[in-house]
Design a protein around this motif. Structure first.
Motif, short mmCIF file in Angstrom:
data_model
loop_
_atom_site.label_atom_id
_atom_site.label_comp_id
_atom_site.label_asym_id
_atom_site.label_seq_id
_atom_site.Cartn_x
_atom_site.Cartn_y
_atom_site.Cartn_z
N VAL A 113 0.84 -1.20 0.00
CA VAL A 113 0.00 0.00 0.00
C VAL A 113 0.88 1.25 0.00
CG1 VAL A 113 -1.82 1.27 1.21
CG2 VAL A 113 -1.77 -1.25 1.28
N LEU A 114 0.60 2.15 -0.94
CA LEU A 114 1.28 3.43 -1.00
C LEU A 114 0.56 4.43 -0.09
CD1 LEU A 114 3.21 5.57 -2.24
CD2 LEU A 114 1.49 5.89 -4.05
N ALA A 115 1.30 5.04 0.82
CA ALA A 115 0.78 6.14 1.64
C ALA A 115 1.29 7.44 1.05
CB ALA A 115 1.26 5.99 3.09
N VAL B 174 -4.48 8.22 0.69
CA VAL B 174 -4.06 9.62 0.77
C VAL B 174 -4.39 10.16 2.15
CG1 VAL B 174 -4.41 11.94 -0.17
CG2 VAL B 174 -4.37 9.97 -1.71
N ILE B 175 -3.39 10.79 2.77
CA ILE B 175 -3.51 11.24 4.16
C ILE B 175 -3.24 12.75 4.24
CG2 ILE B 175 -2.58 11.02 6.50
CD1 ILE B 175 -4.11 8.55 5.58
N SER B 176 -4.09 13.46 4.94
CA SER B 176 -3.94 14.91 5.09
C SER B 176 -2.80 15.25 6.03
CB SER B 176 -5.23 15.52 5.64
OG SER B 176 -5.43 15.09 6.99
N ASP B 177 -2.33 16.51 5.96
CA ASP B 177 -1.33 16.98 6.92
C ASP B 177 -1.84 16.81 8.35
OD1 ASP B 177 0.77 17.83 5.24
OD2 ASP B 177 -0.20 19.75 4.87
N ARG B 178 -3.09 17.19 8.58
CA ARG B 178 -3.63 17.13 9.94
C ARG B 178 -3.59 15.70 10.47
NH1 ARG B 178 -6.78 19.77 13.76
NH2 ARG B 178 -6.71 21.69 12.55
N ASN C 107 2.22 10.00 8.76
CA ASN C 107 1.49 9.71 7.52
C ASN C 107 1.39 8.20 7.30
OD1 ASN C 107 1.70 9.06 4.45
ND2 ASN C 107 0.84 11.13 4.50
N HIS C 108 2.51 7.51 7.45
CA HIS C 108 2.52 6.05 7.30
C HIS C 108 1.59 5.39 8.31
CE1 HIS C 108 6.81 5.74 5.34
NE2 HIS C 108 5.96 6.46 4.62
N LEU C 109 1.63 5.88 9.53
CA LEU C 109 0.84 5.29 10.60
C LEU C 109 -0.66 5.50 10.36
CD1 LEU C 109 1.11 3.75 13.21
CD2 LEU C 109 1.54 5.91 14.40
#
Length: 343
Positions: free
Chosen positions: A221-223, A263-267, A290-292
């Motif tokens: 999985v790509l984060a 896709v993960i936000s900055d927050r 981000n990975h977590l």
């Protein structure tokens, strides 16, 4: 560990080294049960993270830096010579550590996005640091372009070019990937999913390539940070997380290795980094957060009892003036992030 056990380990020589470089690699794989409980993962689902922030230079890039230096030596790097690299900070720190031990002069180029902690560590280790504007690929002031020009203008200098070096993939295919899978099997019996972001692409491609061969059932999985184009294109937007994502796919990245993207936000990246500190006592960087966050999302999608692994690329000590600072968060559109302890 008992006194007898300590003496046994010391007698074996496994904790001894001639230099700090001998302590690179073989990082622990940590289980995160308190964080898993805090975010509501199903009972029996296991969240694992390889603690690359425990390398002596504070990041996964220690592995790459030593390999780049050794490859350059085999290719003719002279004793006392000069090496040049473009970096988002961590590769530069790792190279500065290796250059200090091996006796080389190091010139690094980083953009204004890089934290002041990283810049100060680079200078403390003796690196000559050039800081460029945070501009897109193709701009002549992009940090990679400036590094190339500096290398060309410096007599005898070697441009290491982590973004194109096959060593960047090789070190993770030969070492990080096998370590991770063996540790996961010892700890949990298997690895159902591996979650990782892409900066240069070396860690992701190296580990994923090994897993394709050694554990083909493991989902890769790509984060990716929100704003990066790597998870599916679209318009690039600036974001705050350092070290992963980009405005264009890096040369080493192979999208064919990706089974799924998150896709993960900055927050959420910074929220999960805070959660790791406050539930597991782990001070990790924004890319680790981000990975977590992505690993948690994957774990929630998979059946209860699944085993999801990720990598913590670097230490949170590089970002004490950034997302660990409530005032910085407020000034960067992240007000309130600290008020609930990251929850």
């Amino acid at each position: 560990m008992t006194g007898a056990e300590v003496r046994s380990v010391l007698a074996s020589g496994t904790v001894l080294g001639r230099t700090i470089l001998d302590s690179i690699g073989e990082t622990p794989l940590l289980e995160l049960p308190r964080l898993a409980s805090a975010i509501g993962l199903p009972s029996g689902t296991r969240l694992l993270a390889k603690a690359e922030q425990l390398n002596p230079g504070g990041s996964v890039k220690d592995r790459l830096a030593l390999t780049l230096i050794e490859d350059a030596e085999r290719s003719g790097l002279e004793p006392g010579g000069t090496v040049v690299e473009a970096t988002s900070g961590n590769t530069g720190i790792s190279l500065a550590q290796a250059a200090a031990v091996r006796g080389y002069r190091l010139i690094v180029v980083a953009s204004t996005k890089v934290s002041q902690e990283k810049i100060r560590i680079l200078r403390a280790l003796g690196a000559q640091v050039h800081v460029t504007p945070n501009v897109p690929h193709g701009n002549p002031n992009h940090y990679t372009e400036v590094a190339k020009r500096l290398a060309a203008a410096t007599p005898g200098a070697v441009y290491l070019d982590q973004f194109h070096s096959t060593a960047n993939v090789r070190v993770h295919e030969e070492h990080t990937g096998p370590e991770l899978l063996e540790q996961a099997r010892q700890l949990a019996g298997r690895l159902d999913a591996f979650v990782c972001g892409v900066g240069t692409g070396g860690t992701f491609v190296g580990v994923a390539t090994y897993l394709r061969r050694a554990s083909p059932r493991t989902k890769v999985v790509l984060a990716d940070p929100s704003g990066s184009v790597l998870a599916g294109g679209g318009q690039f937007r600036s974001y705050l997380v350092e070290g992963i994502g980009d405005d264009a796919p890096p040369p080493l990245f192979d999208p064919a290795l990706v089974d799924e993207s998150v896709v993960i936000s900055d927050r959420d990246s910074f929220r999960f980094a805070l959660l790791a500190a406050r539930t597991e006592g782990l001070l990790i960087g924004g890319s680790s957060g981000n990975h977590l966050a992505a690993a948690a999302e994957v774990a929630l999608r998979l059946p209860a009892g699944s085993v999801v692994g990720t990598i913590f690329p670097d230490t949170g000590r590089n970002y004490l003036s950034k997302f660990f600072d409530p005032e910085w968060c407020a000034a960067n559109g992240l007000a309130g992030l600290h008020e609930d302890g990251g929850r």
